[in-house]
Structure formats: C-alpha cells, structure tokens
Write an enzyme that holds these catalytic residues in place. Structure first.
Site, PDB file in Angstrom:
ATOM      1  N   SER A 138      26.559  30.141  40.560  1.00 19.83           N
ATOM      2  CA  SER A 138      27.917  30.196  39.750  1.00 19.83           C
ATOM      3  C   SER A 138      28.609  31.574  39.496  1.00 19.83           C
ATOM      4  O   SER A 138      27.949  32.051  39.458  1.00 19.83           O
ATOM      5  CB  SER A 138      27.482  29.831  37.873  1.00 19.83           C
ATOM      6  OG  SER A 138      27.885  29.646  37.196  1.00 19.83           O
ATOM      7  N   TYR A 151      21.086  31.121  31.310  1.00 18.24           N
ATOM      8  CA  TYR A 151      21.762  29.631  32.160  1.00 18.24           C
ATOM      9  C   TYR A 151      21.924  30.799  33.389  1.00 18.24           C
ATOM     10  O   TYR A 151      22.195  31.018  34.965  1.00 18.24           O
ATOM     11  CB  TYR A 151      22.407  29.215  31.813  1.00 18.24           C
ATOM     12  CG  TYR A 151      23.449  28.655  33.179  1.00 18.24           C
ATOM     13  CD1 TYR A 151      22.747  27.608  34.004  1.00 18.24           C
ATOM     14  CD2 TYR A 151      24.642  29.215  32.830  1.00 18.24           C
ATOM     15  CE1 TYR A 151      23.467  26.820  34.008  1.00 18.24           C
ATOM     16  CE2 TYR A 151      25.357  28.582  34.363  1.00 18.24           C
ATOM     17  CZ  TYR A 151      25.018  27.578  35.111  1.00 18.24           C
ATOM     18  OH  TYR A 151      25.017  27.278  36.363  1.00 18.24           O
TER      19      TYR A 151
HETATM   20  P1  NDP Z   1      25.850  17.549  36.264  1.00 21.38           P
HETATM   21  O1  NDP Z   1      25.538  17.086  34.732  1.00 21.38           O
HETATM   22  O2  NDP Z   1      26.936  16.433  36.593  1.00 21.38           O
HETATM   23  O3  NDP Z   1      24.398  16.612  38.081  1.00 21.38           O
HETATM   24  C1  NDP Z   1      23.316  17.699  37.662  1.00 21.38           C
HETATM   25  C2  NDP Z   1      22.786  17.017  38.708  1.00 21.38           C
HETATM   26  O4  NDP Z   1      21.309  17.637  38.673  1.00 21.38           O
HETATM   27  C3  NDP Z   1      22.404  15.532  38.631  1.00 21.38           C
HETATM   28  O5  NDP Z   1      22.461  14.601  39.233  1.00 21.38           O
HETATM   29  C4  NDP Z   1      21.150  15.333  37.242  1.00 21.38           C
HETATM   30  O6  NDP Z   1      20.546  14.255  37.718  1.00 21.38           O
HETATM   31  C5  NDP Z   1      20.914  16.697  38.713  1.00 21.38           C
HETATM   32  N1  NDP Z   1      19.278  17.174  37.722  1.00 21.38           N
HETATM   33  C6  NDP Z   1      19.081  18.176  36.628  1.00 21.38           C
HETATM   34  N2  NDP Z   1      17.486  18.200  36.748  1.00 21.38           N
HETATM   35  C7  NDP Z   1      17.208  17.593  37.039  1.00 21.38           C
HETATM   36  C8  NDP Z   1      15.784  17.430  37.059  1.00 21.38           C
HETATM   37  N3  NDP Z   1      15.146  18.159  36.576  1.00 21.38           N
HETATM   38  N4  NDP Z   1      15.136  16.687  38.846  1.00 21.38           N
HETATM   39  C9  NDP Z   1      15.845  15.875  39.192  1.00 21.38           C
HETATM   40  N5  NDP Z   1      16.937  16.544  39.613  1.00 21.38           N
HETATM   41  C10 NDP Z   1      18.425  17.247  38.326  1.00 21.38           C
HETATM   42  O7  NDP Z   1      26.789  18.756  36.686  1.00 21.38           O
HETATM   43  P2  NDP Z   1      27.156  19.429  38.117  1.00 21.38           P
HETATM   44  O8  NDP Z   1      27.159  18.886  39.261  1.00 21.38           O
HETATM   45  O9  NDP Z   1      28.350  20.114  37.566  1.00 21.38           O
HETATM   46  O10 NDP Z   1      25.812  20.152  38.342  1.00 21.38           O
HETATM   47  C11 NDP Z   1      25.297  21.030  39.781  1.00 21.38           C
HETATM   48  C12 NDP Z   1      25.066  22.274  40.258  1.00 21.38           C
HETATM   49  O11 NDP Z   1      26.133  22.913  39.914  1.00 21.38           O
HETATM   50  C13 NDP Z   1      24.057  22.685  39.369  1.00 21.38           C
HETATM   51  O12 NDP Z   1      23.373  23.550  40.219  1.00 21.38           O
HETATM   52  C14 NDP Z   1      24.891  23.420  38.347  1.00 21.38           C
HETATM   53  O13 NDP Z   1      24.697  24.625  37.212  1.00 21.38           O
HETATM   54  C15 NDP Z   1      25.936  24.425  39.044  1.00 21.38           C
HETATM   55  N6  NDP Z   1      27.522  24.248  38.549  1.00 21.38           N
HETATM   56  C16 NDP Z   1      28.093  23.309  37.768  1.00 21.38           C
HETATM   57  C17 NDP Z   1      29.383  24.462  36.850  1.00 21.38           C
HETATM   58  C18 NDP Z   1      30.045  23.178  36.152  1.00 21.38           C
HETATM   59  O14 NDP Z   1      30.672  24.085  35.401  1.00 21.38           O
HETATM   60  N7  NDP Z   1      29.905  21.923  36.190  1.00 21.38           N
HETATM   61  C19 NDP Z   1      29.880  25.652  37.295  1.00 21.38           C
HETATM   62  C20 NDP Z   1      28.782  25.743  38.286  1.00 21.38           C
HETATM   63  C21 NDP Z   1      27.586  25.866  38.977  1.00 21.38           C
HETATM   64  P3  NDP Z   1      19.753  13.410  37.657  1.00 21.38           P
HETATM   65  O15 NDP Z   1      19.793  13.349  35.860  1.00 21.38           O
HETATM   66  O16 NDP Z   1      20.117  11.573  37.811  1.00 21.38           O
HETATM   67  O17 NDP Z   1      17.773  13.435  37.467  1.00 21.38           O
HETATM   68  C1  8X3 Z   2      28.677  26.432  34.993  1.00 24.33           C
HETATM   69  C2  8X3 Z   2      30.712  27.286  35.226  1.00 24.33           C
HETATM   70  O1  8X3 Z   2      30.654  29.150  33.463  1.00 24.33           O
HETATM   71  O2  8X3 Z   2      30.182  27.240  32.162  1.00 24.33           O
HETATM   72  O3  8X3 Z   2      28.102  27.116  35.730  1.00 24.33           O
HETATM   73  O4  8X3 Z   2      28.723  29.532  33.016  1.00 24.33           O
HETATM   74  S1  8X3 Z   2      30.044  28.194  33.079  1.00 24.33           S
END
Ligand code: NDP
Ligand code: 8X3
Length: 251
Positions: A138, A151
């Site tokens: 991120s 985080y």
């Molecule tokens: P979402 O919340 O939409 O998706 C998160 C996914 O992670 C879900 O499919 C969830 O599946 C899975 N997950 C979370 N915890 C668990 C667990 N304990 N076991 C299994 N699966 C898990 O978020 P994003 O798509 O945005 O996030 C995806 C990645 O991208 C993350 O690592 C996040 O930190 C990163 N990211 C996101 C950003 C943003 O602005 N959205 C920016 C930068 C990075 P389920 O709940 O079905 O288990």
């Molecule tokens: C998710 C982006 O800016 O909310 O990783 O940390 S931020």
C-alpha cells in the site's frame, strides 16, 4: 488446455482480489480463489466456470484449515505458478495511544503472519515452476498518516519482504512484485470502520477513486510479462489523491 497456468489469489471474495480473479481468468489463467465467505466464492464459480475457477474456503490465519483446503485441490489446480497475496485489512483509525491492541494483532496476523506462512508453503513449487509472487502492499507502507500506525507498518513489512524475497530467490527465475495502491473503492473502508456504510461512502464520494479493476489490470500485466523481466514495486494513486505536508505542533 494442458498448458494453462494456475494462479492462487487470496481474498478473492471482494474488491481487488475478486477483480484479479476475473482479470486472470479473462487472460487465460486457471485460478484458485480463497476467502472466508463461501457463498461469494460459489457465486463466482457459477459465473466463471468450475473448469477455470476453484474455490478454497479458509481463514488465512488458520494454517491447519489452509493446508486441508490446499491438499484437497483438484489435480488441474494443484501446480501453482502465481501467488497473489491479496487478503488483508485495516481495522480502525485510532491513534496509537488510543488503539485497540486486539485489532493491531488481527492486522499483523492477517497482513503479515498469514502472508509469510502461505508464501513459505508455496515457494518450493514456485521455484520448481519458475513462478511469480505478487504482494499487495500500500502507499501506507511509504507515507505515514495519523491512525495508520500498525496498518502502515504491516504494509511496509510486505514491501520489504517482497524486495528481500528477490534477493533470496536470485537464480531461481521466480519473480516478485510489491503493488502499492492508494485509494481504491472496495469493502476496505467498510471493514476498517466496522461496517459503517456512511463512513465508507463519504470517504470515496467525489474522489473518483481507483477501482478493483484498475489494480487487477496492473496485476494481470505484471503476471503476463516475459520471464526475464521483474517489476519490483508499483505505486498507484487516483489523480485526486496526492501528498500533504508535515504537521507541526506549536507551543
Ligand atoms: P476488501 O475488504 O474488499 O477485500 C479484502 C479481501 O481479503 C476479502 O476477499 C476478504 O475475504 C479477504 N480477507 C480478509 N481477512 C481475511 C482472513 N482472515 N482470511 C481470509 N481472507 C481474508 O479490500 P481490498 O480489496 O481493498 O483489499 C485487498 C488488499 O489490498 C488488502 O491487502 C489491502 O490492504 C490492500 N490495499 C487496499 C487498498 C484500498 O484502498 N482498498 C489500497 C492499498 C492496498 P473474506 O472476508 O471473504 O475472508
Ligand atoms: C489502503 C490505502 O491510504 O487507506 O492501503 O492506507 S490507505
């Protein structure tokens, strides 16, 4: 197709992971999609086809459940060429002095411990097949903000682990990439704010944020590059998001 490549995408039930599952399948990959929400994975299989998509339901923090699910993969999906370590979360925006240590541990267990454990498990096969790893870090890895504390630290770990893996894997042909997005509209903010839909909607309102598809397209591009080329890190932001200055507290 006998020579179709296989990817495992953690967190395929939502957001970036779900979009990556779709993008890789559209590009001809076989995909194993993981997550805790079985119904969502079953809906995806119904849409995309059981010959292309294999669901694996487990909590990434539960190594025993993970190992049972991986051991049960059908033969066609057993040889993994690409690992997309995407499952992850942020919990809360409390400053460190007010934070919930249980939430900190959940983020570390999910974003760090589970990620390194799955990577270690799949690495021998990835080395054997000269495969690739794409890790979701991120912008929070590089740019601290108030309330980002653990985080951001987990995502800095993911970035540094990715770069360190490249050193260890020298000579193996295995490629490693750290993807570092800014604001992407997914369920991320809903999860971070304990299910508060209004808080999530207001963060994204008017910001024209990136979408899961934007990040998935990038992951697909990285995954399909020729085998001599490694993208180390990619940082992405919506045009609406940029940098602010340091804060100064005056007496
Ligand atoms: P979402 O919340 O939409 O998706 C998160 C996914 O992670 C879900 O499919 C969830 O599946 C899975 N997950 C979370 N915890 C668990 C667990 N304990 N076991 C299994 N699966 C898990 O978020 P994003 O798509 O945005 O996030 C995806 C990645 O991208 C993350 O690592 C996040 O930190 C990163 N990211 C996101 C950003 C943003 O602005 N959205 C920016 C930068 C990075 P389920 O709940 O079905 O288990
Ligand atoms: C998710 C982006 O800016 O909310 O990783 O940390 S931020």
């Amino acid at each position: 197709m006998g020579n179709r490549r296989t990817a495992l995408v953690t967190g395929g039930t939502s957001g970036i992971g779900e979009a990556t599952v779709r993008a890789l399948i559209a590009a001809g990959w076989r995909v194993i999609a993981t997550g805790r929400r079985r119904a969502r994975l079953e809906t995806l299989v119904a849409e995309l086809g059981a010959d292309r998509l294999c669901p694996a339901v487990f909590d990434v923090r539960d190594e025993a459940a993970r190992d049972i699910a991986l051991a049960a993969l059908p033969h066609d999906f057993a040889d993994i060429d690409l690992l997309v370590n995407n499952a992850g979360l942020a919990l809360g925006m409390a400053r460190a002095q007010e934070a919930d240590v249980a939430a900190w541990k959940t983020m570390i267990d999910t974003n760090v411990t589970a990620l390194v454990s799955l990577t270690a498990k799949l690495l021998p096969g990835l080395v054997e097949r000269r495969g690739a790893i794409v890790n979701l870090s991120s912008v929070a890895a590089s740019y601290p903000y108030a309330g980002g504390n653990v985080y951001g630290a987990t995502k800095a770990f993911v970035r540094q682990f990715s770069l360190s893996l490249r050193s260890d894997l020298a000579g193996t042909g295995v490629r490693v990439t750290s993807i570092e997005p800014g604001m992407v509209e997914t369920e991320f903010t809903l999860v971070r704010n304990g299910g508060d839909r209004a808080a999530s909607d207001s963060l994204y309102a008017g910001a024209d944020p990136m979408t899961g598809d934007d990040i998935a397209r990038t992951i697909r591009w990285v995954a399909d590059l020729p085998p001599h080329l490694n993208i180390n890190t990619i940082e992405l932001m919506p045009v609406s998001q940029s940098f602010a200055g340091f804060q100064v507290v005056r007496a």
